[in-house]
Design an enzyme around this catalytic site. Structure first.
Site, PDB file in Angstrom:
ATOM      1  N   HIS A  71       0.822  -1.211   0.000  1.00  0.00           N
ATOM      2  CA  HIS A  71       0.000   0.000   0.000  1.00  0.00           C
ATOM      3  C   HIS A  71       0.854   1.256   0.000  1.00  0.00           C
ATOM      4  O   HIS A  71       0.604   2.213  -0.761  1.00  0.00           O
ATOM      5  CB  HIS A  71      -0.929  -0.014   1.214  1.00  0.00           C
ATOM      6  CG  HIS A  71      -1.794   1.198   1.329  1.00  0.00           C
ATOM      7  ND1 HIS A  71      -1.407   2.327   2.039  1.00  0.00           N
ATOM      8  CD2 HIS A  71      -2.995   1.479   0.809  1.00  0.00           C
ATOM      9  CE1 HIS A  71      -2.354   3.232   1.947  1.00  0.00           C
ATOM     10  NE2 HIS A  71      -3.330   2.755   1.213  1.00  0.00           N
TER      11      HIS A  71
ATOM     12  N   GLU B 274      -7.021 -11.038 -11.403  1.00  0.00           N
ATOM     13  CA  GLU B 274      -5.954 -11.172 -10.403  1.00  0.00           C
ATOM     14  C   GLU B 274      -5.721 -12.631 -10.034  1.00  0.00           C
ATOM     15  O   GLU B 274      -4.606 -13.025  -9.715  1.00  0.00           O
ATOM     16  CB  GLU B 274      -6.330 -10.401  -9.134  1.00  0.00           C
ATOM     17  CG  GLU B 274      -6.564  -8.917  -9.375  1.00  0.00           C
ATOM     18  CD  GLU B 274      -7.311  -8.250  -8.234  1.00  0.00           C
ATOM     19  OE1 GLU B 274      -6.719  -7.375  -7.587  1.00  0.00           O
ATOM     20  OE2 GLU B 274      -8.479  -8.614  -7.983  1.00  0.00           O
TER      21      GLU B 274
ATOM     22  N   CYS C  91      -4.194  -2.353 -14.624  1.00  0.00           N
ATOM     23  CA  CYS C  91      -4.110  -1.236 -13.671  1.00  0.00           C
ATOM     24  C   CYS C  91      -3.109  -1.525 -12.554  1.00  0.00           C
ATOM     25  O   CYS C  91      -3.045  -0.800 -11.575  1.00  0.00           O
ATOM     26  CB  CYS C  91      -5.483  -0.924 -13.072  1.00  0.00           C
ATOM     27  SG  CYS C  91      -6.236  -2.295 -12.190  1.00  0.00           S
TER      28      CYS C  91
ATOM     29  N   ARG D 152      -9.820   3.870  -6.890  1.00  0.00           N
ATOM     30  CA  ARG D 152      -9.972   3.124  -5.648  1.00  0.00           C
ATOM     31  C   ARG D 152     -10.907   3.887  -4.710  1.00  0.00           C
ATOM     32  O   ARG D 152     -10.729   5.084  -4.514  1.00  0.00           O
ATOM     33  CB  ARG D 152      -8.618   2.932  -4.968  1.00  0.00           C
ATOM     34  CG  ARG D 152      -7.534   2.339  -5.852  1.00  0.00           C
ATOM     35  CD  ARG D 152      -6.225   2.220  -5.081  1.00  0.00           C
ATOM     36  NE  ARG D 152      -5.117   1.790  -5.905  1.00  0.00           N
ATOM     37  CZ  ARG D 152      -4.310   2.621  -6.562  1.00  0.00           C
ATOM     38  NH1 ARG D 152      -4.488   3.929  -6.471  1.00  0.00           N
ATOM     39  NH2 ARG D 152      -3.316   2.162  -7.300  1.00  0.00           N
TER      40      ARG D 152
ATOM     41  N   ARG E  87     -13.439   0.876  -8.934  1.00  0.00           N
ATOM     42  CA  ARG E  87     -13.323  -0.471  -8.364  1.00  0.00           C
ATOM     43  C   ARG E  87     -14.045  -0.484  -7.035  1.00  0.00           C
ATOM     44  O   ARG E  87     -13.753   0.313  -6.138  1.00  0.00           O
ATOM     45  CB  ARG E  87     -11.855  -0.846  -8.153  1.00  0.00           C
ATOM     46  CG  ARG E  87     -11.666  -2.286  -7.651  1.00  0.00           C
ATOM     47  CD  ARG E  87     -10.214  -2.596  -7.369  1.00  0.00           C
ATOM     48  NE  ARG E  87      -9.722  -1.867  -6.208  1.00  0.00           N
ATOM     49  CZ  ARG E  87      -8.449  -1.884  -5.804  1.00  0.00           C
ATOM     50  NH1 ARG E  87      -7.551  -2.564  -6.484  1.00  0.00           N
ATOM     51  NH2 ARG E  87      -8.069  -1.202  -4.737  1.00  0.00           N
TER      52      ARG E  87
END
Length: 825
Positions: free
Chosen positions: A419, A667, A745, A518, A566
């Site tokens: 993050h 993913e 992305c 996000r 998202r």
């Protein structure tokens, strides 16, 4: 805090530093200190909500702001304009009676305070405590008024109203105008606190206010009330206490000729001459000095930063019960500038510099600042100031407000896709991750140079790395126009975004839309409460409205370019940090592979909360008219959950159409293997290269251990990862349900230009990158597309020998090797 927001009165013991929005910093800190065991005179806060109701229910709100608009011309106001506006507004506020229930609650609280201290009518201080909606970093110190030695219900009511009107002193109006703060967003709370019948009073600092030395406590005191010291009317006595030994190492006792005291007849504050025998006597005993130093140290340790503290010693009580703290706030001079000569190392070259820690260079850049070791979010709230270096173990979305103000970020844990790395790149802040021991080796409050190009933190200031930064900024500021060439590309160039407000800075970059928006930052910072907690308390609309507000801010700025939102992808450990989250979130050993993404949305435990997110999207598209908002589902695992997810959206009125697309994050490898079948449910796919890499190579993306052994353990350029991507593009484009677009992305295109070339050559439809590489990526993609056209014209064929897709019986250039023992020559 939600229950407190609509209260008229809150006692200090009900407050903490988290309550600044409803009672202002002064009241919040008094409550914080009481709950930390600091001796603070008792009292209560008249909340900002009470003031808001007062101006609204009396009908004067619009009149106030109309006076400001008419009397204080934007950008052209003269000093007399502020004076006239202030005079008119204050007269208006002080001439209007309070709503009866507000007045009665204040009267009742004053009677209760008097009863608690054993008096019929106690003397109180009535102090202003301003606050601001959506402006947590605003400071209003010294702009509003304080009234001392107030006694009686009528007098308290009158002084509370005068504190309210002092929100519009000329100085306060000018401050807000100069800072660009909307007057409507600034509110005021009032502290009503028992007056200490001061024998002596003053201020103290938990660092030396002249030298910035953090090993010293400096105490200034004078006979009488502390206002004489605070206002600078008198020269105080001074003591310096060493923090390590807690011994008085210096004292300076001055001649004191006048003091401010309470008149025993009238109860009012008066100035009087000090008797000759007290003029040269110290205003504190040594034991009182050491008691104050002890409290100062305790307050600094509680807040985790240097503090500016007001104190008073009561003449009617025995030691140590006579020592009180009446106010504390962060020290604001040395906390934000370099202590001149106070242990700061400055060297010219990197060769001379002392490296402290080394990690992965996650977001490029060089920064210099003061380290703040923040092991918890509470540490960050208490310590972080603009320009500090944030040093922590690992960040999550709750940390973004503090990351935004940091000069640089250094973490113990995490890899290039953690993050901290992702958000730092988006914010353009230098970051080094995975150092393992930065929180142990770096010293809180010490200055460092962070070289996030090489991943090294150096002690002090390294001129070779920092030299020219000021000149570069000046040159940039002097350039009136920057022309950005936007080459035409067949591959769309999208941009990743997490902090909605940043779109105002980035909107003119040459991107074709937002490929990844996000919503985690909105949920953590705009909302701050767990969605199920909001539902349980009947406030689900808070999430709907706040999420819609953040998304609309972005969609409106770049309309009609698409914004792919998202849906939330918090993991259980991150959800648990939201208010109320502990009740609803299980403990998971590996949250990265746990209850996240679509599996959460369709689960009976969370489905109602997810529907709030869907309603927010509906609100943006239908009520706000922003049809450029699309959606994307994260961490899709199976076909059956994809089907449930699509049905859930349809139940809320969201269905795929020409103008509304539903994408899935690619993913989990299952999406790659079954891309044709997943195409039945989704209009497109967006490759999350971070998760795809960790699940393909079996490497924890949040751990720096394996990449430190060999960076190839986590590398999106690995042939297995590229093979998966090539498979997905071919399958999606040839889906039996029609052409399905493929985007990416993840971080790889932002970091590796050659990865972008691989994607373009395999026909990807769009590439979404961080803001800092949008221009470079568009230029790169344009050149690659031109090269492909030229190669086709010349009949040049390029084959990637290391890919496992498409399957070929014979691939050129593969080395021969033995498969069985009998094949060995």
């Amino acid at each position: 805090m939600s229950e407190k927001k609509t209260k008229i009165i809150l006692w200090f013991e009900e407050l903490s530093k988290e309550d600044v929005p409803i009672v202002g910093g002064k009241n919040a800190n008094l409550g914080e200190m009481i709950n930390a065991g600091i001796p603070v005179p008792p009292g209560f806060a008249v909340t900002a909500y009470a003031y808001k109701r007062f101006i609204e229910e009396t009908g004067i709100r619009d009149k106030i702001y109309e006076i400001l608009r008419s009397r204080v011309p934007a950008g052209a106001a003269k000093p007399e304009d502020y004076m006239e506006a202030s005079k008119e507004i204050r007269k208006l506020i002080e001439s209007v009676s309070m709503p009866k229930d507000i007045e009665e609650e204040i009267r009742r609280a004053y009677r209760e305070l008097s009863r608690r201290v054993g008096k019929k009518e106690e003397f109180v201080a009535v102090r202003s405590s301003a606050t601001a909606e959506d402006l947590p970093d605003a400071s209003f110190a010294g702009q509003q008024e304080t009234y001392l030695n107030v006694r009686g219900e009528d007098d308290v009511i009158d002084k509370v109203r005068k504190c309210w009107s002092s929100l519009f002193t000329p100085r306060a109006i000018f401050y807000r105008e100069s800072k660009g703060f909307e007057h409507e967003k600034v509110l005021i709370s009032v502290a009503v606190q028992k007056m200490v019948n001061s024998k002596s009073a003053g201020v103290m600092f938990t660092l030396h206010p002249v030298t910035g030395d953090r090993d010293k406590i400096v105490i200034e005191g004078h006979w009488g009330l502390g206002e004489a010291v605070v206002s600078g009317k008198v020269t105080p006595d001074e003591w310096v206490v060493d923090k390590k030994t807690m011994q008085i190492i210096q004292r300076n006792i001055v001649e004191k000729k006048v003091e401010l005291v309470r008149d025993p007849q009238t109860g009012k504050t008066v100035e009087r001459e000090i008797e000759p025998e007290r003029r040269n006597a110290p205003s504190l005993t040594d034991e009182e000095v050491l008691r104050l130093a002890e409290l100062a140290l305790k307050i600094e340790q509680h807040y985790g930063r240097p503090m500016d503290i007001e104190w008073a010693v009561d003449r009617d009580l025995p030691f140590p019960d006579n020592v009180f703290i009446v106010q504390a706030r962060p020290e604001t001079v040395w906390s934000v500038k370099e202590a001149a000569g106070a242990g700061t190392v400055s060297v010219k070259s990197v060769a001379e510099a002392k490296p402290v820690v080394k990690g992965l260079a996650a977001s490029p850049g060089v920064a210099y600042g003061r380290a703040k070791i923040c092991l918890t979010l509470e540490d960050a709230k208490a310590k972080m100031q603009p320009g500090d270096i944030l040093v922590t173990k690992m960040t999550d979305p709750d940390w973004v407000p503090y990351m935004k103000i940091a000069a640089a970020i250094v973490t113990d844990e995490g890899g290039m896709t953690a993050h901290a790395a992702i958000v730092s790149r988006e914010l353009g802040i230098p970051a080094i991750v995975g150092t393992r021991e930065a929180t142990k080796l770096m010293v809180d409050g010490k200055d460092y140079t962070v070289d996030a190009r090489t991943g090294v933190v150096y002690e002090g200031r390294v001129e070779e790395l920092l030299g020219g930064k000021k000149e570069e900024k000046a040159a940039a500021a002097a350039a009136p126009i920057e022309i950005v060439w936007k080459p035409i590309t067949g591959t769309k160039i999208y941009m990743n975004l997490g902090v909605p407000e940043k779109i105002k800075e980035y909107k003119d970059l040459p991107f074709d839309g937002i490929g990844l928006m996000r919503v985690e930052f909105i949920m953590a910072s705009y909302v701050g409460e767990h969605p199920l907690y909001l539902l349980e308390s009947g406030r689900g609309d808070v999430l709907v409205n706040k999420m819609a507000e953040g998304i609309a801010l972005v969609a409106r700025e770049i309309y009609p370019r698409p914004v792919v939102v998202r849906f939330s992808d918090f993991k259980t450990n991150e959800y648990r940090q939201l208010k109320g989250g502990e009740k609803y979130e299980p403990q998971e050993d590996n949250p990265m592979l746990g209850w996240r993404g679509v599996s959460r949305y369709i689960s009976p435990q969370y489905e109602k909360a997810f529907r709030l997110e869907v309603k927010a999207i509906k609100k943006v598209r239908d009520e706000m008219g922003l049809g450029n908002v699309w959606v994307m589902a994260p961490f899709v695992r199976t076909l059956w959950e994809a089907e449930k997810f699509i049905k859930l959206l349809a139940e809320e009125g969201l269905e795929s159409s020409k103008d509304f697309k539903i994408w899935a994050m690619a993913e989990v490898p299952s999406i790659i293997f079954l891309a044709e079948e997943f195409s039945r449910y989704f209009d497109g796919f967006s490759i999350g290269s971070n998760d795809l890499t960790q699940l393909t190579l079996g490497t924890d993306r949040d751990s720096a251990i394996l990449p430190k052994i060999d960076p190839r353990y986590f590398d999106e350029r690995d042939p297995a990862v590229r093979t998966a991507i090539a498979m997905l593009i071919e399958k999606a484009h040839n889906s039996p349900y029609g052409y399905r677009t493929v985007s990416i992305c993840g971080q790889a295109p932002s970091v590796y230009p050659e990865f972008s070339e691989f994607l373009v050559r395999h026909g990807i439809d769009s590439i979404s990158v961080n803001p800092d590489v949008v221009v470079r990526t568009r230029e790169l993609v344009a050149s690659i597309e031109h090269r492909i056209i030229l190669e086709k014209a010349l009949g040049v064929e390029r084959i990637e020998e290391d890919l496992g897709w498409p399957m070929r019986r014979e691939r050129r250039g593969l080395p021969k090797f033995a498969r069985r023992v009998d094949e060995v020559e």
